[in-house]
Motif scaffolding. Sequence first.
Motif, PDB file in Angstrom:
ATOM      1  N   TYR A 199    -100.759 -77.079 -34.164  1.00  0.00           N
ATOM      2  CA  TYR A 199     -99.629 -77.139 -33.244  1.00  0.00           C
ATOM      3  C   TYR A 199     -99.816 -76.049 -32.179  1.00  0.00           C
ATOM      4  CZ  TYR A 199     -97.716 -79.883 -37.074  1.00  0.00           C
ATOM      5  OH  TYR A 199     -97.538 -80.831 -38.048  1.00  0.00           O
ATOM      6  N   TYR A 200     -99.378 -76.342 -30.951  1.00  0.00           N
ATOM      7  CA  TYR A 200     -99.583 -75.417 -29.843  1.00  0.00           C
ATOM      8  C   TYR A 200     -98.246 -74.939 -29.291  1.00  0.00           C
ATOM      9  CZ  TYR A 200    -104.400 -77.057 -29.925  1.00  0.00           C
ATOM     10  OH  TYR A 200    -105.688 -77.370 -30.312  1.00  0.00           O
ATOM     11  N   GLY A 201     -98.224 -73.668 -28.854  1.00  0.00           N
ATOM     12  CA  GLY A 201     -97.016 -73.101 -28.264  1.00  0.00           C
ATOM     13  C   GLY A 201     -97.359 -72.205 -27.089  1.00  0.00           C
ATOM     14  N   ASN A 202     -96.362 -71.949 -26.260  1.00  0.00           N
ATOM     15  CA  ASN A 202     -96.516 -71.044 -25.117  1.00  0.00           C
ATOM     16  C   ASN A 202     -95.843 -69.713 -25.420  1.00  0.00           C
ATOM     17  OD1 ASN A 202     -97.884 -72.937 -23.485  1.00  0.00           O
ATOM     18  ND2 ASN A 202     -95.936 -73.865 -22.869  1.00  0.00           N
ATOM     19  N   ILE A 203     -96.539 -68.610 -25.133  1.00  0.00           N
ATOM     20  CA  ILE A 203     -95.930 -67.288 -25.251  1.00  0.00           C
ATOM     21  C   ILE A 203     -94.979 -67.106 -24.074  1.00  0.00           C
ATOM     22  CG2 ILE A 203     -96.327 -64.813 -25.450  1.00  0.00           C
ATOM     23  CD1 ILE A 203     -97.529 -66.423 -27.730  1.00  0.00           C
ATOM     24  N   ASN A 204     -93.727 -66.831 -24.360  1.00  0.00           N
ATOM     25  CA  ASN A 204     -92.706 -66.746 -23.314  1.00  0.00           C
ATOM     26  C   ASN A 204     -93.070 -65.730 -22.234  1.00  0.00           C
ATOM     27  OD1 ASN A 204     -91.353 -68.590 -24.858  1.00  0.00           O
ATOM     28  ND2 ASN A 204     -89.832 -67.154 -25.653  1.00  0.00           N
ATOM     29  N   ASP A 205     -92.826 -66.133 -20.981  1.00  0.00           N
ATOM     30  CA  ASP A 205     -93.025 -65.265 -19.813  1.00  0.00           C
ATOM     31  C   ASP A 205     -94.484 -64.870 -19.607  1.00  0.00           C
ATOM     32  OD1 ASP A 205     -90.239 -65.245 -19.296  1.00  0.00           O
ATOM     33  OD2 ASP A 205     -89.975 -63.641 -20.771  1.00  0.00           O
ATOM     34  N   THR A 206     -95.413 -65.636 -20.167  1.00  0.00           N
ATOM     35  CA  THR A 206     -96.839 -65.395 -19.947  1.00  0.00           C
ATOM     36  C   THR A 206     -97.528 -66.747 -19.767  1.00  0.00           C
ATOM     37  OG1 THR A 206     -97.674 -65.591 -22.221  1.00  0.00           O
ATOM     38  CG2 THR A 206     -96.658 -63.486 -21.612  1.00  0.00           C
ATOM     39  N   SER A 207     -98.808 -66.698 -19.452  1.00  0.00           N
ATOM     40  CA  SER A 207     -99.608 -67.924 -19.384  1.00  0.00           C
ATOM     41  C   SER A 207    -100.434 -68.113 -20.649  1.00  0.00           C
ATOM     42  CB  SER A 207    -100.538 -67.862 -18.160  1.00  0.00           C
ATOM     43  OG  SER A 207    -101.411 -66.732 -18.264  1.00  0.00           O
ATOM     44  N   ILE A 208    -100.130 -67.314 -21.678  1.00  0.00           N
ATOM     45  CA  ILE A 208    -100.903 -67.324 -22.913  1.00  0.00           C
ATOM     46  C   ILE A 208    -100.369 -68.404 -23.856  1.00  0.00           C
ATOM     47  CG2 ILE A 208    -101.702 -65.946 -24.862  1.00  0.00           C
ATOM     48  CD1 ILE A 208    -102.672 -65.011 -22.116  1.00  0.00           C
ATOM     49  N   LYS A 209    -101.298 -69.109 -24.515  1.00  0.00           N
ATOM     50  CA  LYS A 209    -100.935 -70.103 -25.513  1.00  0.00           C
ATOM     51  C   LYS A 209    -101.299 -69.586 -26.903  1.00  0.00           C
ATOM     52  CE  LYS A 209    -101.452 -74.137 -22.507  1.00  0.00           C
ATOM     53  NZ  LYS A 209     -99.988 -74.364 -22.436  1.00  0.00           N
ATOM     54  N   VAL A 210    -100.602 -70.087 -27.914  1.00  0.00           N
ATOM     55  CA  VAL A 210    -100.875 -69.711 -29.294  1.00  0.00           C
ATOM     56  C   VAL A 210    -101.022 -70.984 -30.110  1.00  0.00           C
ATOM     57  CG1 VAL A 210     -98.429 -69.568 -29.928  1.00  0.00           C
ATOM     58  CG2 VAL A 210    -100.126 -68.278 -31.243  1.00  0.00           C
ATOM     59  N   LYS A 211    -101.833 -70.921 -31.148  1.00  0.00           N
ATOM     60  CA  LYS A 211    -102.111 -72.086 -31.975  1.00  0.00           C
ATOM     61  C   LYS A 211    -101.700 -71.805 -33.409  1.00  0.00           C
ATOM     62  CE  LYS A 211    -106.479 -73.011 -32.367  1.00  0.00           C
ATOM     63  NZ  LYS A 211    -107.834 -73.480 -32.040  1.00  0.00           N
ATOM     64  N   ALA A 212    -100.965 -72.738 -34.020  1.00  0.00           N
ATOM     65  CA  ALA A 212    -100.589 -72.635 -35.425  1.00  0.00           C
ATOM     66  C   ALA A 212    -101.358 -73.702 -36.194  1.00  0.00           C
ATOM     67  CB  ALA A 212     -99.092 -72.825 -35.603  1.00  0.00           C
ATOM     68  N   ILE A 213    -102.113 -73.280 -37.192  1.00  0.00           N
ATOM     69  CA  ILE A 213    -102.908 -74.199 -38.008  1.00  0.00           C
ATOM     70  C   ILE A 213    -102.256 -74.264 -39.388  1.00  0.00           C
ATOM     71  CG2 ILE A 213    -105.175 -74.681 -38.979  1.00  0.00           C
ATOM     72  CD1 ILE A 213    -106.350 -72.999 -36.670  1.00  0.00           C
ATOM     73  N   ILE A 214    -101.678 -75.420 -39.707  1.00  0.00           N
ATOM     74  CA  ILE A 214    -100.937 -75.609 -40.955  1.00  0.00           C
ATOM     75  C   ILE A 214    -101.796 -76.423 -41.912  1.00  0.00           C
ATOM     76  CG2 ILE A 214     -98.754 -76.336 -41.977  1.00  0.00           C
ATOM     77  CD1 ILE A 214     -98.448 -74.329 -39.698  1.00  0.00           C
ATOM     78  N   THR A 215    -102.128 -75.848 -43.050  1.00  0.00           N
ATOM     79  CA  THR A 215    -102.894 -76.551 -44.086  1.00  0.00           C
ATOM     80  C   THR A 215    -101.939 -76.943 -45.200  1.00  0.00           C
ATOM     81  OG1 THR A 215    -104.902 -75.319 -43.566  1.00  0.00           O
ATOM     82  CG2 THR A 215    -104.801 -76.399 -45.712  1.00  0.00           C
ATOM     83  N   VAL A 216    -101.822 -78.230 -45.449  1.00  0.00           N
ATOM     84  CA  VAL A 216    -100.931 -78.765 -46.492  1.00  0.00           C
ATOM     85  C   VAL A 216    -101.768 -79.077 -47.726  1.00  0.00           C
ATOM     86  CG1 VAL A 216     -99.240 -80.531 -47.087  1.00  0.00           C
ATOM     87  CG2 VAL A 216     -99.446 -79.734 -44.706  1.00  0.00           C
ATOM     88  N   GLU A 217    -101.442 -78.415 -48.843  1.00  0.00           N
ATOM     89  CA  GLU A 217    -102.172 -78.602 -50.090  1.00  0.00           C
ATOM     90  C   GLU A 217    -101.376 -79.494 -51.029  1.00  0.00           C
ATOM     91  OE1 GLU A 217    -102.259 -74.560 -51.339  1.00  0.00           O
ATOM     92  OE2 GLU A 217    -104.149 -74.116 -50.318  1.00  0.00           O
TER      93      GLU A 217
END
Length: 579
Positions: free
Chosen positions: A386-404
């Motif tokens: 899943y992808y998100g934007n860091i508020n007030d910046t042009s930086i993106k962050v990625k969340a990698i969720i592993t479901v077991e």
Amino acid sequence: MKKIFKAFIIMILALIVCIPMQTMVQASTFTSMSSKKDVEVSKPWTVSFNKALSASTVNTTNIKVVDEDNNYIDITVALANSNKTVVTQPLKSYEYGKTYTLIVTKQVKSSDGKVLPSEVRMDFTTKSSPTKPSEFTVCIDPAQYYSTITSKSGVKAKDINLSTALKLGTILKSRGFNVVYTRDSDAVSWTQGGEDDAKALIAKNANADVFLSINTNSYTPDATANGIETYYTTNKSANKLLASSLQAELITATKAKNRGIQVVGSTSNFAMLNKTSCPGIVAELGFITNPSEEILLESQQYQNNAAKAIANGLMKYAGFANTDTTYDTTSTATCAADILVNVQEGDKYTLPVTTDVTMSNNTKKTLGVTWLNNVLNISDIGTYTYYGNINDTSIKVKAIITVEAAISPTTPVIIATPISTTTPIIITTPTTELQSTVIGEKLFIYLTPSANVVSTLNTAIRLHGGVTINNCVYFSSEAMRRISVPVPIGVCNTHQYLTYLNSNNWSKTKDIKQLTPGSLCFTTNDCTGYPTHTFVFMGWVNDGDYTVAYVADNQGHAVHTRSMLAKGDTDAFAFFMSK
């Protein structure tokens, strides 16, 4: 009566005054000389005689200076010119616009015993305080030239001080101040033993109005020590005002922890403040032993802000108008590490609303996140991004969720111990490595989400054959494998764990104050001679209190608190391992 001769000539600049002297005192009154105006606040008086004086009568009791309230001013009295000249000088500069009296008593005698006929006094008034920067001289001291203090990256404190001091001088010159440096390069003309006297002489010869010493702080027993503080002496009221003005502006500019203004003690390392004749301070701009402040101190932006803050504080102290009071942002967001989360199918999980971001000065800052898709799939086994934007910046962050796959609590999975190399077992590892190369930082970031603690604990229980107790090593070693540290699966007790860590050059430290997040902690030994428990240190509950910590281990489904002391059934902290 013996022949009267000229004895005293009191001089300041080109002024010469003659005072008669004879064998016996003829009057008890004093003689007033004409008063002097606009005297420099640090200028000495030179008193000359036509014959040698008795050295025992030349002292600060027989020659003195008093202020308007008849308070004695600390001065020095020295003989020169074959004992025919006395030089009097204030230890600290006189105050602006004040009237003082120089007194030569009848107890001053020539070497053949002759004395003054009466006490001699002369009033003098110092010049008014500067009304504009061009009338004001600043002595800037890039300190710690002989210091061996360096940052972990090898940058020397003296170089940080010089760089900041030169920036300060440039700003002050652009505003019209007269500037003199104790040094303006990586070289000095004095020895270490003569350093304080040499600096004081530079300030004196320049008729400096203030002395500003730029320093870098350090405290090796505690790497978390941080903030700015300014030192001053109490022997001159202007010192405190100067320190207060600069300290307040430095905090405004840097947003650093305010450690306040500090009085120099009798055993302090700031002896030069007692030698400079003008008001002076020592500004400690941050701790080079603190990893975060080390990065700031080395950055040009931080040095610029600190230099400008000192200049602004000085203008406020001197009463000069100033409109240039804005400061630059010292850092911008550059990147955010991937958020790695392991959950079991059917669990509940919410994407975080904040995350840690790396700034341009390599510090960490927590900023808000806006996710592009808040609908999570945690009902199907697999890995999802899943992808998100860091508020007030042009930086993106990625969340990698592993479901077991979920583990039924009523159906334990039995695995033989020790585990055979041919025995199949699923060990979940991250699909991407964290950006940091520091193991402790990786471990701290990975174990911060509660879902990762739960997932690691479930796997630890599985590795222990479904047993739900005594899983601390299983938990810690599994967390290590998840950040790509190859701890063997068969490691199941503290003896084996320490053997692995020692063989891979992990360092052992007993000083609890040096703990950093992500360190592997061990408690006191049991009857076998090995620690009873291991846990991952996540931070202190209260800064400066080394008794209660946040930890991650097999004893909770999230980061929780733990006493570092022996308390009830809890064993005390003994040492930690790091790499």
